[in-house]
Design an enzyme around this catalytic site. Structure first.
Site, PDB file in Angstrom:
ATOM      1  N   ASP A  92     -10.403  25.702  -1.433  1.00  0.00           N
ATOM      2  CA  ASP A  92     -10.550  24.456  -0.687  1.00  0.00           C
ATOM      3  C   ASP A  92     -11.398  23.462  -1.461  1.00  0.00           C
ATOM      4  OD1 ASP A  92      -9.185  24.454   1.812  1.00  0.00           O
ATOM      5  OD2 ASP A  92     -10.430  26.165   2.385  1.00  0.00           O
ATOM      6  N   ARG A 104      -0.942  28.979  -3.158  1.00  0.00           N
ATOM      7  CA  ARG A 104      -0.692  27.985  -2.100  1.00  0.00           C
ATOM      8  C   ARG A 104      -0.402  26.625  -2.668  1.00  0.00           C
ATOM      9  NH1 ARG A 104      -5.440  28.505   2.244  1.00  0.00           N
ATOM     10  NH2 ARG A 104      -4.392  26.645   2.991  1.00  0.00           N
ATOM     11  N   ASP A 164      -2.723  27.312   7.398  1.00  0.00           N
ATOM     12  CA  ASP A 164      -3.077  28.704   7.237  1.00  0.00           C
ATOM     13  C   ASP A 164      -2.456  29.454   8.409  1.00  0.00           C
ATOM     14  OD1 ASP A 164      -5.581  29.929   5.511  1.00  0.00           O
ATOM     15  OD2 ASP A 164      -4.979  31.127   7.252  1.00  0.00           O
TER      16      ASP A 164
END
Lengths: 670, 734
Positions: free
Chosen positions: A583, A478, A494
């Protein structure tokens, strides 16, 4: 009779007055301060025949120079062009091989080796390497450690010489560059050797103690001067310049003072460091303490002077003019004092606080020499976040980075790219695409298809271009700097996320004011868990937060480059194994760069409850995730996250005024 | 009759004397009371003084022409008439230059002593003509350029004519070009200078060093410890931090008029314009041309033209003739190749044309490299990599090339274009070494004016969240509303992070209440009395302020809750370089009136906050009091209005950042503030405030205010969440 007397008196008086006048007048003239006509003739004369003077070089003369063929360097010294063969580095990039060390290694050396091995430039094969690093070991004074095999006259070698005890052969190391702790300017070869700081034995490998500066301006009660003492401590002195505090001659008339035992940091505005060798340690202490170093000897080459502009953080004065230096310090404008103080802290945090930073900076300097025109600009080295975090491979133009807009007078350009990551279930996020495409600030939508299922062949018609890219099935993918991303701003999403167009619009607007930070909707908070003796984090709603979820967040595309190219591989692997870690890792990275918290913007309540997958593992993170934050903290060497207690809302958010006045009224819908 | 006359004279004398303040001794009022006998003496005295005065006046104004005419005859001499000095063959010769010299070993800083202006003093020896025993001159007396250089120094602030006060000495012996002088005799001439002292603190300027056959890269004249400003140093001869590397001046700079050409792609990618290029290098260049065709142009001497001065201004490629230096403007990159000497005048021409120099001269120390960042304006290619030059240059992105072109041109304008620019830059570099705390910064040396104008250097640039424990100091400006003042004090003292309260008593006619009457609060309370009732007293950097955070609050702001103030402080901690306030205001461009307008309506945007209650860093008090541009501070004090707008301008201008509005608060409920609800008072208020904005924008020369659409609220503000779990539950309303 009377009139005759009167007349004669008259005459006498006037005559005497005239006399007086004549005598006094020249004095009067002298008293008239420097008139232009009294000083002008003293200057360089205006010659009558200026026009006739010959030129220093006749036009025909220059071409007469007999040009010479290439020649071998004279003087026996070395410089970058003559002694370093950069051709290998240009093709394969900078690759560093460390010669194995024979014999026992000290803890300090182990740290150095470990920090080089953690560098992205490290290689295990000497054939591949274009820079060979040789660690000079501690040997009895006057001797030098033996040279390794493949020495090749020192060509493309960097000798790390960390000992104050000089090795007499340093000069006979041939073509090897010498990276030495606080060298003298006499033996230092500018542009070839590297000046290192003198590191204390206990310097941490990575992370390192943060700077001690807690406020921008000096506290009013803080003494002006601290003087480095021979024994290693600091002595603070008042502002009285007559106390000539650096040579002990006038010890008796010094005002109130304190002696700090060795090891503690000085608490003063300026730190005077006399020019003796052990004081090089004082230099780092002063930097860490945010005390402006005043070096009283121009004899030492300051660490990394090739790239660091020390005039912004330190003062190199001449100890031969003590009163002048003290007067200059006392009269220094507040603005300059503030700038110097802050710069000491920035430099400490960016380049000196750990062995790893020092070694990586050394390699980065050599990398810059190889790069030539595309090296770090001076601005990148000398302003936050520093050159280790601003990769020149991203761009050679500072305006492309999120950090330098103020200095460059520029702004982040254009609109944003929405990057939608579609994971395992493989449902095309049609609603999300419509919501994002509805924003007039959206330039493009990129779908990163990382599901096992093949992507659908048909996608909805959108106002903006939509590209589907094949993901690598890895979560860290990502944050890969995909070429297709054309804008500075990225809206990372997402497949499960749900946002409205006006939420996106407002968040993007806020991001434009804070292009170096992450701007997100959902937050986590980290905390120190006394019971477990480690870090923990929670997704529960709280009054504070320190992370925003990247499943819906704006940030600068530069962070993709940084994520992929500067993070240690181990950390990225960790993120791939435990997807919630990604994250945390991204938040760690941005916080380590900005030293500031992310920004939260309002988010509709209904999504919050409707999308449990956004909060991985429910309110209480899984045990693996808990490990994750601790492993990240260990990998960084410290906890970079910073908490914030505020949320940025539209100006009239939920105010009891007419809805018609509000630009972002749909944000308030329950 | 005579009496009348005298009286008239008296009057005249009186008029003149009264007019001249300096000579006004008591005045004529005494005279009539005296006896006429004494009177006459006085009159005489006065008339003589008058005469004296007139004479003085004449001397003041006349001598100007008289003396300067005599000076004129002295000053405007011919160079041929300068005194001749005979140098005996056996007169001393200085040691060769000492390669280990550094400022702290070979330079005598004591001569530069204390200097309040932090400027070195430079002395120039007077011009002499040196001859040897046989009367043969040692060199050309002086060249046009060296004369220009000495004139520039003499006209600058550095110059002193007092040899005993000088810190730096410049000999008038011209050594710009080594080829025009006799080495040994020139050295002897240097050695006999009155303050030579082994060359200490002496500065020599040389642009063309060395001579055939081996062309040394530094002046061959033995010069002991003298500093050398040399144009062609190599890293082997350059004493880092002691010598100064200067450009080789190009006479074309003055001779040819070349209008500036903006950056951008040009016809040729790479151009070589030098005439004297070693055959080996020329082969390399021609190989480049053969490989890349049209994009590369290699020029040479014109062989078919008749010899003459013009040949310097012509270059040829095959049979094509090009004008030089105009042709340089047709190329993006221009080769600057070493000749026998490292320093080449072509560098100056190339920079001027806005062509990016490709410097191919190993070990060359570029001009002023001590302060100039040549990476921004040039590409250095090692000699052995010459064949790869094209591909190296190709890898540079277009944006960077344009930046380099701009930078090249700026370097020429600032440091190359005249002998004066070269001389002053050299002295500035030496000055910076001697007074390092007053040295020019990297940006001042390197940033072109356009960049300097556009850039903002935030004085609080370090990202830092100050510790909460520090707290803030509340400053209440008050005149005489004691009752409301006490209420404000009581309210503010409830804020947990308050660490001190400072009352600025702005009423000179009334004493502040007695100590016993003040409310008892948990933090120190100080009262400062001011000398004058001025609004700017609110922003004075009082010594009593010990915390970095300052809360400016009016003596009638009682509606702010403790939670609201505490939250404001927390927000300031996250944005310590900004103004953090409650009610926001906006500036707008009025298209009809073509000027700025003040706006207090319900807008979605904010560009200012009112300082009736605002947090900010105390450094801005210092800026407001001592660094406010123009007459804004006095203007505010005179109009008794707009001090808050001035503060908003100041902070936005210096930081380049927007304000932070906190919480919904829209107005302060106070008597004055009700005006903004649309009463008649409102109109004049708005007009005045608009005027302030226009006035300040013109003084700042720009509109620094930044418009944003966000405000700061507590994280859980108005969220569906139990109020008692929120940190700041009591956030007030509008």
């Amino acid at each position: 009779m009377q009139s005759w007397r009167g007349k004669s008196l008259w005459l006498a008086l006037s005559a005497s007055w005239l006399l007086v006048l004549l005598r006094v007048f020249p004095l009067l003239r002298l008293a008239v301060p420097a008139r232009p006509w009294t000083s002008a003739p003293q200057g360089w004369p205006r010659w009558l025949d200026t026009e006739l003077l010959p030129s220093f070089s006749q036009p025909g003369e220059l071409p007469e120079d007999a040009p010479q063929p290439p020649q071998a360097p004279r003087g026996g010294g070395c410089d970058w062009g003559a002694c370093f063969d950069a051709s290998k580095c240009r093709t394969g990039g900078l690759k560093v091989f460390v010669h194995p060390v024979a014999g026992p290694v000290s803890a300090a050396h182990r740290k150095i080796l470990a920090s080089i091995e953690s560098s992205r430039y490290h290689t295990a094969s000497p054939e591949e390497a274009c820079l060979l690093l040789f660690l000079s070991l501690e040997v009895p004074a006057g001797e030098c450690s033996p040279v390794p095999q493949q020495w090749n006259g020192g060509r493309n070698h960097l000798v790390l010489d960390l000992h104050p005890a000089p090795c007499p052969q340093t000069f006979q190391r041939g073509r090897a560059m010498v990276a030495k702790a606080s060298p003298t300017v006499d033996t230092f070869r500018p542009g070839f050797d590297v000046a290192l700081p003198l590191l204390p034995e206990a310097h941490p490998l990575r992370g390192g103690a943060p700077g001690q500066l807690r406020q921008h301006s000096p506290h009013p009660g803080v003494p002006l001067l601290a003087l480095a003492e021979e024994r290693g401590g600091w002595r603070t002195a008042g502002t009285d310049p007559s106390a000539c505090p650096w040579d002990g001659r006038c010890e008796q008339d010094r005002g109130p003072e304190q002696t700090h035992p060795g090891g503690t940091l000085p608490n003063a505005t300026f730190c005077l460091i006399p020019g003796h060798r052990p004081d090089a340690l004082h230099f780092l202490q002063a930097l860490q303490a945010g005390c402006i170093p005043v070096l009283l000897s121009p004899r030492w080459e300051l660490p990394f002077s090739e790239v660091i502009d020390w005039t912004k953080a330190a003062i190199v004065a001449d100890e031969r003019l003590p009163f002048q230096v003290l007067a200059a310090l006392q009269e220094m404008p507040l603005t300059r004092v503030l700038a110097l103080r802050q710069q000491t802290q920035f430099l400490w945090d960016a380049y000196f606080s750990s062995v790893e930073k020092v070694m990586h900076t050394t390699l980065e300097i050599i990398q810059d020499r190889i790069f030539g025109a595309s090296a770090h600009a001076s601005l990148l080295w000398n302003s936050p976040p520093g050159a280790l975090l601003a990769l020149p491979t991203f761009s050679t133009s500072p305006s492309d980075f999120p950090f330098y807009h103020l200095q460059r007078g520029s702004r982040p350009v254009g609109r944003f790219s929405a990057l939608i990551w579609v994971g395992a279930p493989g449902q095309p996020p049609l609603k999300l695409i419509q919501a994002v495409a509805g924003s007039q600030n959206c330039a493009q939508i990129l779908v990163l298809w990382s599901s096992e299922k093949p992507p659908p062949s048909r996608w909805p018609e959108t106002a903006v271009p939509l590209t589907v890219m094949d993901g690598q099935r890895k979560v860290s993918d990502r944050f890969f700097p995909h070429r297709a991303i054309s804008t500075d701003a990225i809206l990372s999403l997402d497949g499960h996320s749900s946002v409205t167009t006006s939420e996106v619009d407002f968040a993007f607007l806020v991001w434009q004011s804070f292009p170096e930070r992450m701007v997100g909707f959902l937050t986590w908070n980290h905390f120190w868990d006394e019971a477990q003796g480690g870090w923990g984090y929670t997704a529960e709603r709280a009054n504070e937060f320190s992370m925003v979820l990247t499943s819906a967040a704006f940030y600068h595309r530069y962070y993709h480059t940084l994520f992929t190219h500067s993070l240690p591989k181990a950390l990225r692997t960790l993120a791939d194994e435990a997807p919630t870690c990604v994250d945390i890792l991204m938040n760690f990275l941005v916080a380590a760069v900005t030293k500031l918290p992310p920004i939260k913007v309002p988010y509709g309540k209904q999504h919050f409850e409707a999308t449990p997958p956004l909060v991985p593992g429910g309110p209480e993170p899984q045990p693996t995730a808990r490990d994750c934050i601790n492993q990240m903290a260990a990998g960084f060497g410290y906890m970079p996250l910073v908490s914030s207690r505020l949320r940025l809302d539209p100006v009239l958010f939920k105010d009891p005024v007419s809805v018609l006045r509000k630009k972002y009224r749909s944000l308030e819908k329950p | 009759m005579g009496q009348v006359c005298l009286e008239r004279e008296e009057e005249a004398a009186c008029v003149i004397m009264c007019a001249s303040v300096k000579y006004n001794i008591r005045g004529p009022a005494l005279i009539p009371r005296m006896k006429s006998k004494h009177r006459i003496y006085y009159i005489t005295l006065f008339s003589i003084v008058l005469l004296g005065l007139i004479a003085t006046g004449m001397f003041q104004f006349w001598p100007h022409s008289i003396e300067s005419s005599s000076d004129w005859s002295v000053e405007k001499r011919s160079v041929r008439d300068v005194p001749v000095v005979r140098l005996p063959a056996d007169s001393p010769i200085p040691e060769r230059g000492d390669l280990s010299c550094r400022m702290h070993t070979c330079f005598d800083v004591y001569r530069c002593g204390f200097n309040p202006k932090n400027k070195i003093k430079v002395y120039i020896y007077s011009l002499k003509k040196y001859v040897d025993d046989f009367g043969v001159p040692v060199s050309n007396t002086i060249s046009r350029e060296y004369n220009e250089l000495l004139t520039a120094i003499s006209d600058s602030d550095y110059y002193t004519d007092d040899i005993s006060r000088a810190c730096l000495f410049v000999p008038s012996i011209d050594v710009l070009n080594q080829n025009t002088l006799r080495i040994k005799e020139t050295a002897q001439a240097l050695a006999q200078l009155s303050r030579w002292d082994r060359g200490t603190n002496h500065l020599l300027f040389n642009m063309l060093p060395g001579g055939p056959p081996d062309y040394n890269t530094a002046l061959d004249v033995p010069r002991d410890r003298a500093l050398l400003a040399g144009g062609g140093f190599s890293t082997w001869t350059y004493r880092q931090g002691y010598d100064v590397s200067i450009p080789v001046y190009s006479p074309l700079s003055a001779e040819v008029d070349l209008p500036e050409k903006g950056p951008g792609p040009r016809r040729y990618f790479l151009l070589s314009s030098q005439m004297a290029v070693h055959p080996e290098y020329r082969e390399d260049l021609e190989a480049l041309q053969a490989r890349h065709g049209e994009a590369v142009l290699v020029l040479d001497k014109c062989t078919n033209l008749s010899e003459g001065v013009l040949s310097v201004r012509r270059r040829c490629h095959k049979h094509q003739v090009f004008d030089y230096p105009q042709v340089l403007q047709e190329a993006t990159f221009c080769v600057v190749l070493r000749g026998a000497r490292l320093g080449q005048a072509v560098l100056s021409d190339v920079l001027r044309a806005g062509c990016v120099p490709v410097v191919i001269a190993d070990s060359y120390v570029l001009p002023f490299s001590e302060v100039l960042d040549w990476k921004r304006a040039s590409v250095v290619v090692p000699e052995e990599k010459m064949s790869e030059a094209y591909s190296i240059l190709q890898s540079i992105p277009q944006r960077q090339i344009e930046e380099m072109q701009r930078q090249a041109r700026w370097f020429w304008e600032a440091y190359f274009q005249s002998i004066k620019a070269i001389a002053l830059a050299t002295l500035q570099i030496i000055n910076d070494r001697i007074y390092p705390y007053a040295a020019l910064s990297y940006e001042e040396w390197n940033d072109p004016p356009t960049v300097k104008r556009g850039s903002v250097s935030n004085p609080l640039f370090l990202p830092l969240i100050p510790p909460q424990s520090q707290g803030f100091t509340a400053i209440v400006l008050t005149y005489d509303r004691v009752e409301s003042l006490f209420r404000v004090i009581t309210e503010v003292s409830k804020v947990p992070s308050l660490s001190k309260l400072l009352v600025v008593w702005n009423n000179q006619n009334k004493n502040p209440p007695e100590d016993s009457l003040w409310p008892k609060i948990r933090v120190p309370l100080k009262v400062v009395r001011t000398a004058e009732n001025k609004l700017s007293n609110r922003f004075f950097p009082y010594d009593e302020i010990e915390t970095e955070a300052v809360l400016a609050i009016d003596d009638d702001i009682i509606m702010l809750t403790s939670d609201e103030l505490q939250f404001g402080y927390e927000v300031w901690r996250e944005f310590p370089d900004r103004l953090v306030g409650y009610p926001g205001r906006l500036h707008l461009w009025d298209h009809e009136m073509n000027k700025w307008k003040y706006e207090s309506e319900w807008t979605n945007e904010v560009s200012m906050v009112l300082t009736g209650a605002a947090f900010y860093h105390k450094y801005f008090n210092y800026l407001y009091t001592y660094k406010m541009p123009g007459d804004i501070k006095n203007w505010v004090d005179a109009h008794m209005n707009c001090e808050d707008i001035a503060m908003n301008f100041l902070v936005a201008n210096v930081t380049g950042k927007a304000v932070i509005k906190v919480t919904p608060r829209k107005k302060f409920k106070c008597p004055e503030c009700t005006a903004i609800d649309g009463l008649s008072l409102d109109q004049t208020h708005m007009v005045e405030r608009s005027e302030c904005i226009n006035k300040f924008a013109s003084v700042f020369g720009t509109m620094p205010l930044k418009v944003v659409e966000h405000r700061a609220d507590p994280v859980l503000y108005k969220d569906d969440f139990p109020e008692k779990l929120k940190s700041f539950p009591n956030i007030g309303s509008l």
